[in-house]
Design a protein around this motif. Structure first.
Motif, PDB file in Angstrom:
ATOM      1  N   ASP A  48     -25.019  26.733  78.031  1.00 29.19           N
ATOM      2  CA  ASP A  48     -26.184  26.425  79.215  1.00 29.19           C
ATOM      3  C   ASP A  48     -25.841  25.141  80.072  1.00 29.19           C
ATOM      4  OD1 ASP A  48     -28.555  25.544  80.730  1.00 29.19           O
ATOM      5  OD2 ASP A  48     -29.610  27.011  79.462  1.00 29.19           O
ATOM      6  N   PRO A  49     -25.558  25.456  81.390  1.00 27.30           N
ATOM      7  CA  PRO A  49     -24.967  24.210  82.089  1.00 27.30           C
ATOM      8  C   PRO A  49     -25.919  23.136  82.535  1.00 27.30           C
ATOM      9  CG  PRO A  49     -25.668  26.197  83.710  1.00 27.30           C
ATOM     10  CD  PRO A  49     -25.795  26.674  82.367  1.00 27.30           C
ATOM     11  N   TYR A  50     -27.391  23.402  82.079  1.00 25.51           N
ATOM     12  CA  TYR A  50     -28.290  22.083  82.081  1.00 25.51           C
ATOM     13  C   TYR A  50     -28.572  21.759  80.846  1.00 25.51           C
ATOM     14  CZ  TYR A  50     -28.867  23.467  86.790  1.00 25.51           C
ATOM     15  OH  TYR A  50     -28.666  24.044  88.096  1.00 25.51           O
ATOM     16  N   TYR A  51     -27.884  22.339  79.652  1.00 25.72           N
ATOM     17  CA  TYR A  51     -28.251  21.621  78.127  1.00 25.72           C
ATOM     18  C   TYR A  51     -27.986  20.012  78.402  1.00 25.72           C
ATOM     19  CZ  TYR A  51     -28.084  20.729  73.348  1.00 25.72           C
ATOM     20  OH  TYR A  51     -28.493  20.346  72.008  1.00 25.72           O
ATOM     21  N   ASP A  52     -26.906  19.532  78.562  1.00 23.29           N
ATOM     22  CA  ASP A  52     -26.515  18.215  78.409  1.00 23.29           C
ATOM     23  C   ASP A  52     -27.405  17.296  79.392  1.00 23.29           C
ATOM     24  OD1 ASP A  52     -24.714  18.023  76.481  1.00 23.29           O
ATOM     25  OD2 ASP A  52     -23.035  18.581  77.329  1.00 23.29           O
ATOM     26  N   SER A  53     -27.790  17.824  80.716  1.00 19.11           N
ATOM     27  CA  SER A  53     -28.382  17.161  81.436  1.00 19.11           C
ATOM     28  C   SER A  53     -29.769  17.236  81.674  1.00 19.11           C
ATOM     29  CB  SER A  53     -27.906  17.110  83.079  1.00 19.11           C
ATOM     30  OG  SER A  53     -27.988  18.693  83.258  1.00 19.11           O
ATOM     31  N   TYR A  54     -30.255  18.310  80.992  1.00 15.42           N
ATOM     32  CA  TYR A  54     -31.781  18.631  81.000  1.00 15.42           C
ATOM     33  C   TYR A  54     -32.346  18.913  79.669  1.00 15.42           C
ATOM     34  CZ  TYR A  54     -36.237  20.946  82.361  1.00 15.42           C
ATOM     35  OH  TYR A  54     -37.540  21.233  82.517  1.00 15.42           O
TER      36      TYR A  54
ATOM     37  N   HIS B 176     -38.601  16.919  78.119  1.00 16.74           N
ATOM     38  CA  HIS B 176     -39.676  16.938  77.082  1.00 16.74           C
ATOM     39  C   HIS B 176     -40.881  16.007  77.466  1.00 16.74           C
ATOM     40  CE1 HIS B 176     -35.748  17.236  75.283  1.00 16.74           C
ATOM     41  NE2 HIS B 176     -36.480  18.081  74.345  1.00 16.74           N
ATOM     42  N   ASN B 177     -42.005  16.117  76.802  1.00 18.43           N
ATOM     43  CA  ASN B 177     -43.304  15.490  77.315  1.00 18.43           C
ATOM     44  C   ASN B 177     -43.337  13.943  76.785  1.00 18.43           C
ATOM     45  OD1 ASN B 177     -44.507  18.130  78.363  1.00 18.43           O
ATOM     46  ND2 ASN B 177     -44.497  18.520  76.295  1.00 18.43           N
ATOM     47  N   THR B 178     -42.449  13.150  77.666  1.00 15.07           N
ATOM     48  CA  THR B 178     -42.548  11.910  77.372  1.00 15.07           C
ATOM     49  C   THR B 178     -42.499  11.079  78.574  1.00 15.07           C
ATOM     50  OG1 THR B 178     -41.355  10.163  75.890  1.00 15.07           O
ATOM     51  CG2 THR B 178     -39.949  11.727  77.001  1.00 15.07           C
ATOM     52  N   VAL B 179     -42.110   9.790  78.558  1.00 11.12           N
ATOM     53  CA  VAL B 179     -42.015   8.844  79.860  1.00 11.12           C
ATOM     54  C   VAL B 179     -40.583   8.662  80.200  1.00 11.12           C
ATOM     55  CG1 VAL B 179     -42.770   6.610  80.673  1.00 11.12           C
ATOM     56  CG2 VAL B 179     -44.333   7.976  79.285  1.00 11.12           C
ATOM     57  N   LEU B 180     -40.409   8.658  81.509  1.00 15.52           N
ATOM     58  CA  LEU B 180     -39.228   8.121  82.019  1.00 15.52           C
ATOM     59  C   LEU B 180     -39.435   6.979  82.718  1.00 15.52           C
ATOM     60  CD1 LEU B 180     -37.882  11.233  84.075  1.00 15.52           C
ATOM     61  CD2 LEU B 180     -37.762  10.736  81.530  1.00 15.52           C
ATOM     62  N   VAL B 181     -38.284   6.170  82.780  1.00 15.71           N
ATOM     63  CA  VAL B 181     -38.043   4.746  83.134  1.00 15.71           C
ATOM     64  C   VAL B 181     -37.370   5.082  84.460  1.00 15.71           C
ATOM     65  CG1 VAL B 181     -37.669   2.153  82.957  1.00 15.71           C
ATOM     66  CG2 VAL B 181     -38.720   3.817  81.098  1.00 15.71           C
ATOM     67  N   ASP B 182     -37.955   4.551  85.692  1.00 13.71           N
ATOM     68  CA  ASP B 182     -37.064   4.352  86.872  1.00 13.71           C
ATOM     69  C   ASP B 182     -36.602   5.775  87.378  1.00 13.71           C
ATOM     70  OD1 ASP B 182     -37.677   1.659  87.784  1.00 13.71           O
ATOM     71  OD2 ASP B 182     -35.989   0.850  86.289  1.00 13.71           O
TER      72      ASP B 182
ATOM     73  N   ASP C 190     -35.327   7.728  85.617  1.00  9.26           N
ATOM     74  CA  ASP C 190     -34.164   8.153  84.881  1.00  9.26           C
ATOM     75  C   ASP C 190     -34.257   9.378  83.992  1.00  9.26           C
ATOM     76  OD1 ASP C 190     -31.671   8.471  83.562  1.00  9.26           O
ATOM     77  OD2 ASP C 190     -31.708   6.624  82.684  1.00  9.26           O
ATOM     78  N   PRO C 191     -33.624  10.597  84.336  1.00  7.78           N
ATOM     79  CA  PRO C 191     -33.842  11.891  83.416  1.00  7.78           C
ATOM     80  C   PRO C 191     -33.506  11.552  81.867  1.00  7.78           C
ATOM     81  CG  PRO C 191     -32.148  12.207  84.977  1.00  7.78           C
ATOM     82  CD  PRO C 191     -32.723  11.039  85.429  1.00  7.78           C
ATOM     83  N   GLU C 192     -32.312  10.625  81.804  1.00 11.14           N
ATOM     84  CA  GLU C 192     -31.756  10.219  80.521  1.00 11.14           C
ATOM     85  C   GLU C 192     -32.231   8.808  79.972  1.00 11.14           C
ATOM     86  OE1 GLU C 192     -27.512  10.794  80.431  1.00 11.14           O
ATOM     87  OE2 GLU C 192     -27.600  12.567  81.660  1.00 11.14           O
ATOM     88  N   SER C 193     -33.530   8.815  80.170  1.00 21.41           N
ATOM     89  CA  SER C 193     -34.179   7.520  79.931  1.00 21.41           C
ATOM     90  C   SER C 193     -34.044   7.012  78.383  1.00 21.41           C
ATOM     91  CB  SER C 193     -35.697   7.241  80.265  1.00 21.41           C
ATOM     92  OG  SER C 193     -35.923   7.228  81.687  1.00 21.41           O
ATOM     93  N   GLN C 194     -34.169   8.200  77.465  1.00 20.44           N
ATOM     94  CA  GLN C 194     -33.913   7.651  76.032  1.00 20.44           C
ATOM     95  C   GLN C 194     -32.531   8.227  75.470  1.00 20.44           C
ATOM     96  OE1 GLN C 194     -36.692  10.030  73.745  1.00 20.44           O
ATOM     97  NE2 GLN C 194     -38.550   9.309  74.685  1.00 20.44           N
ATOM     98  N   GLU C 195     -32.184   7.108  74.615  1.00 19.23           N
ATOM     99  CA  GLU C 195     -30.974   7.504  73.626  1.00 19.23           C
ATOM    100  C   GLU C 195     -31.352   8.474  72.689  1.00 19.23           C
ATOM    101  OE1 GLU C 195     -27.746   4.934  75.010  1.00 19.23           O
ATOM    102  OE2 GLU C 195     -27.762   6.828  73.448  1.00 19.23           O
ATOM    103  N   ILE C 196     -30.530   9.048  71.948  1.00 20.03           N
ATOM    104  CA  ILE C 196     -30.915   9.916  70.948  1.00 20.03           C
ATOM    105  C   ILE C 196     -30.900   8.972  69.736  1.00 20.03           C
ATOM    106  CG2 ILE C 196     -30.059  11.729  69.366  1.00 20.03           C
ATOM    107  CD1 ILE C 196     -29.259  13.498  71.645  1.00 20.03           C
TER     108      ILE C 196
ATOM    109  N   GLN D 254     -40.244   2.383  71.924  1.00 22.95           N
ATOM    110  CA  GLN D 254     -39.306   1.636  72.638  1.00 22.95           C
ATOM    111  C   GLN D 254     -38.106   1.624  72.403  1.00 22.95           C
ATOM    112  OE1 GLN D 254     -41.951   0.455  71.104  1.00 22.95           O
ATOM    113  NE2 GLN D 254     -41.397  -1.249  69.668  1.00 22.95           N
ATOM    114  N   GLN D 255     -38.017   1.773  70.868  1.00 25.49           N
ATOM    115  CA  GLN D 255     -36.424   1.859  70.285  1.00 25.49           C
ATOM    116  C   GLN D 255     -35.276   2.633  70.831  1.00 25.49           C
ATOM    117  OE1 GLN D 255     -39.415   2.399  68.747  1.00 25.49           O
ATOM    118  NE2 GLN D 255     -39.283   1.097  67.001  1.00 25.49           N
ATOM    119  N   VAL D 256     -35.688   3.626  71.508  1.00 25.86           N
ATOM    120  CA  VAL D 256     -34.423   4.386  72.258  1.00 25.86           C
ATOM    121  C   VAL D 256     -34.407   4.273  73.803  1.00 25.86           C
ATOM    122  CG1 VAL D 256     -34.719   6.109  70.254  1.00 25.86           C
ATOM    123  CG2 VAL D 256     -36.249   6.375  72.275  1.00 25.86           C
ATOM    124  N   TYR D 257     -35.068   3.402  74.214  1.00 25.48           N
ATOM    125  CA  TYR D 257     -35.081   3.028  75.746  1.00 25.48           C
ATOM    126  C   TYR D 257     -34.108   2.194  76.340  1.00 25.48           C
ATOM    127  CZ  TYR D 257     -38.944   6.203  76.732  1.00 25.48           C
ATOM    128  OH  TYR D 257     -39.714   7.580  76.981  1.00 25.48           O
ATOM    129  N   ARG D 258     -32.870   2.043  75.718  1.00 25.01           N
ATOM    130  CA  ARG D 258     -31.909   1.460  76.184  1.00 25.01           C
ATOM    131  C   ARG D 258     -32.100   0.045  76.578  1.00 25.01           C
ATOM    132  NH1 ARG D 258     -28.386   6.099  77.261  1.00 25.01           N
ATOM    133  NH2 ARG D 258     -29.631   7.764  77.849  1.00 25.01           N
TER     134      ARG D 258
END
Length: 617
Positions: free
Chosen positions: A298-304, A311-317, A319-325, A355-359
């Protein structure tokens, strides 16, 4: 056995000795060797043993014992490479002596024990998703049976494998294809669970087994149809503290509501989905996510699909990659946690820290989720930036954009069987807009569907400008009709003052729900009420108390009269039924609590650590 290798050449080119399909082949070869032993010539037996030793056992030992690959021990690969090698060792153990076999077997046993401890958890779950658990069990169960028969090692009682079906049972839906799970996973198929059911002797597991289709070799060899079947107790809500998941339920029928929530450690095949949730109610999926996608194609697996935006969470600024795994380099110092849970017949609630995964961009992200059964869910988020002001996007994934109607503070999702009301209470000025999600590659591969697929949607609530802190308060109400949805939302009156955020509603049921703001006085008041609870709820029906609940509370009073008190902070739900009260309390340690009887007298109860329910008359 005459092949010159069992591992792909690209693995060997990278200095790796084996691959999980080689473990599967070792298990199958060992089974065939054991089954056909009397039909094989001495030379044929020698040929098979040599292949098992060289390609199955020795290479797994080098890869997973000497090189200690997969340090976290959570991957299903270990079940196949290590488990398959041990099945091979068991199959040839009593044949001609092999000097190295004992060394290999002991090392592989240690690695298997580490895998069982890391993946099969004491809360009745497995670390990865449901489909990977079933894949793991294909080899793990056969290995445990072989090890017990040949060596007398009873890993069933030394691990949690035989108790590990509680998670797929708890997330089960009707139809089964609607069952909930997160990460790289599918709904349960059950092709490998027969040995677990048989060894567990659990009638609920037999009930689960009977719901699934069975035509595998595991079913043929290991199913025990003498075990009675018994459905699980209703409503079925369950907390999985080690996995980091909570399931809220109203029951086991097709129309019953289910919410699955995740906040916890990373195992394998997890996504950046901390704080995400899924909802199914009234016979259909109402809140979805990007979900499973083919991670090889899937071409969108890594970016989406695996990112926070899926997912049903919150983005900061934005940023689609707001969370670390969780557990990767950006969040080694800690991972999100579910900090408090209370589960009962009429009211479920949880609190979590994310908050721990929000870089390092958030100082605080506390998400609380409540379920007032069966009417509505409440999501309350407290967010505080770590340095600079930031913009925040609150995400809700819905199955079909054509069925979404966003209208100011109230949005509706009109499904095929029901309507979901989405009521935004905070921030009052948040912008509401709808974006397209991504269709999965598998929608069109290997063949395009006969009609255009539904376009997934993302309902976004966004702060209008950068802020240092904010709160989102959203009510999600599954109803049968759009008219019912609008009637529900019209009764809600938001509350937002210096101490409290919440709402009240008047009608057939009078509800009051309040969240304590981060920096209020220790004990805050609202009208005739005063309490130090982090969140509390009160319902009256026909002018009589019906439900009283609170989290992290030591005192709750009305008009100066104590309704609940505890010598330590606990969470509780009191359900009033005539002249008696069913009280559920969750405490981290032994506590002494008092609750007012219906006549006003205080009843004292000593509760142990954990959750328990008592009846007060």
């Amino acid at each position: 056995a005459q092949w010159n290798t069992w591992a792909p050449p690209w693995f060997q080119a990278h200095g790796q000795h084996t691959y999980y399909p080689a473990g599967l082949l070792a298990a199958q070869t060992a089974f065939g060797y054991d089954l056909l032993y009397d039909e094989l010539s001495p030379n044929e037996r020698q040929l098979v043993r040599k292949a098992l030793l060289e390609y199955g056992i020795a290479r797994a030992y080098r890869e997973y014992v000497l090189d200690n690959r997969i340090l976290a021990n959570t991957s299903n690969w270990l079940a196949h490479t290590v488990g398959g090698a041990l099945i091979g060792s068991a199959a040839m153990w009593n044949d001609e002596p092999v000097p190295e076999l004992a060394l290999y077997t002991n090392g592989l046993l240690k690695k298997l024990e580490e895998h069982l401890a890391a993946s099969y958890l004491g809360d009745g779950s497995y670390g990865e998703g449901i489909s990977y658990q079933e894949f793991d069990l294909e080899t793990t169960t056969v290995a445990l049976i072989a090890l017990e028969r040949v060596f007398g090692f009873n890993y069933w009682d030394r691990s949690h494998v035989k108790d590990s079906l509680w998670y797929p049972i708890s997330t089960l839906a009707k139809p089964i294809s609607g069952s909930l799970d997160m990460g790289d996973t599918h709904y349960p198929a059950g092709h490998s669970i027969a040995p677990v059911v048989a060894r567990s002797r659990n009638p609920v597991f037999r009930w689960f087994y009977d719901l699934l289709d069975h035509n595998s070799l595991h079913d043929f060899l290991f199913a025990d149809f003498s075990l009675p079947s018994q459905p699980p107790d209703a409503p079925g809500s369950r907390y999985f503290p080690q996995k980091g998941a909570v399931v809220f339920r109203t029951g086991w029928g097709e129309d019953d509501a289910i919410l699955l929530y995740r906040a916890g450690p990373n195992f394998n095949h997890n996504h950046a989905d901390q704080g995400s949730f899924l909802i199914r109610a009234l016979g259909e999926e109402l809140v979805t996510e990007g979900g499973y996608a083919d991670y090889y194609k899937d071409p969108y697996y890594d970016s989406y699909f695996k990112q926070a935006i899926g997912h049903n969470t919150v983005l900061v600024d934005h940023d689609p990659e707001s969370q670390e795994i969780a557990g990767t380099l950006g969040s080694l110092s800690g991972y999100p946690k579910i900090t408090d849970v209370i589960l009962s017949r009429s009211f479920d609630s949880l609190s979590s820290e994310l908050q721990q995964v929000y870089r390092d961009r958030l100082r605080r992200f506390c998400r609380r989720v409540l379920f007032v059964k069966p009417e509505y869910f409440v999501i309350y988020d407290e967010l505080a930036g770590n340095r600079e002001p930031a913009q925040f996007d609150w995400l809700l994934h819905l199955p079909d954009r054509a069925r979404v109607k966003a209208d100011g503070s109230i949005s509706l999702y009109r499904g095929s069987k029901s309507t979901l009301a989405v009521q935004k209470l905070l921030p009052a000025d948040a912008a509401v807009h709808v974006e397209n999600g991504h269709l999965r590659y598998s929608t069109f591969n290997p063949a395009a569907p006969p009609s255009p697929p539904e376009q997934p949607a993302i309902l976004e609530l966004s702060t209008k400008a950068p802020v240092t802190r904010t709160a989102f308060l959203v009510i999600l109400a599954p109803t049968r009709t759009e008219e019912d949805a609008r009637k529900f939302t019209s009764a809600l009156q938001p509350i937002d003052n210096s101490s409290w955020a919440g709402f009240e509603s008047r009608g057939e049921r009078d509800d009051l729900l309040l969240f304590l703001k981060p920096e209020p006085p220790r004990e805050a008041t609202y009208g005739e009420w005063s309490t130090d609870a982090a969140v509390w709820f009160h319902r009256r029906v026909a002018n009589r108390d019906n439900i009283l609940a609170a989290q992290t509370v030591t005192t709750l009073k009305r008009s100066g009269r104590v309704l609940f008190a505890a010598d330590k902070a606990v969470s509780f739900v009191a359900e009033y039924r005539g002249d008696q009260i069913e009280v559920t309390v969750n405490s981290r340690e032994q506590a002494r609590v008092e609750i007012a009887r219906t006549n006003g007298e205080l009843a004292g109860i000593t509760v142990a650590a954990g959750q328990q329910t008592v009846t007060v008359r």
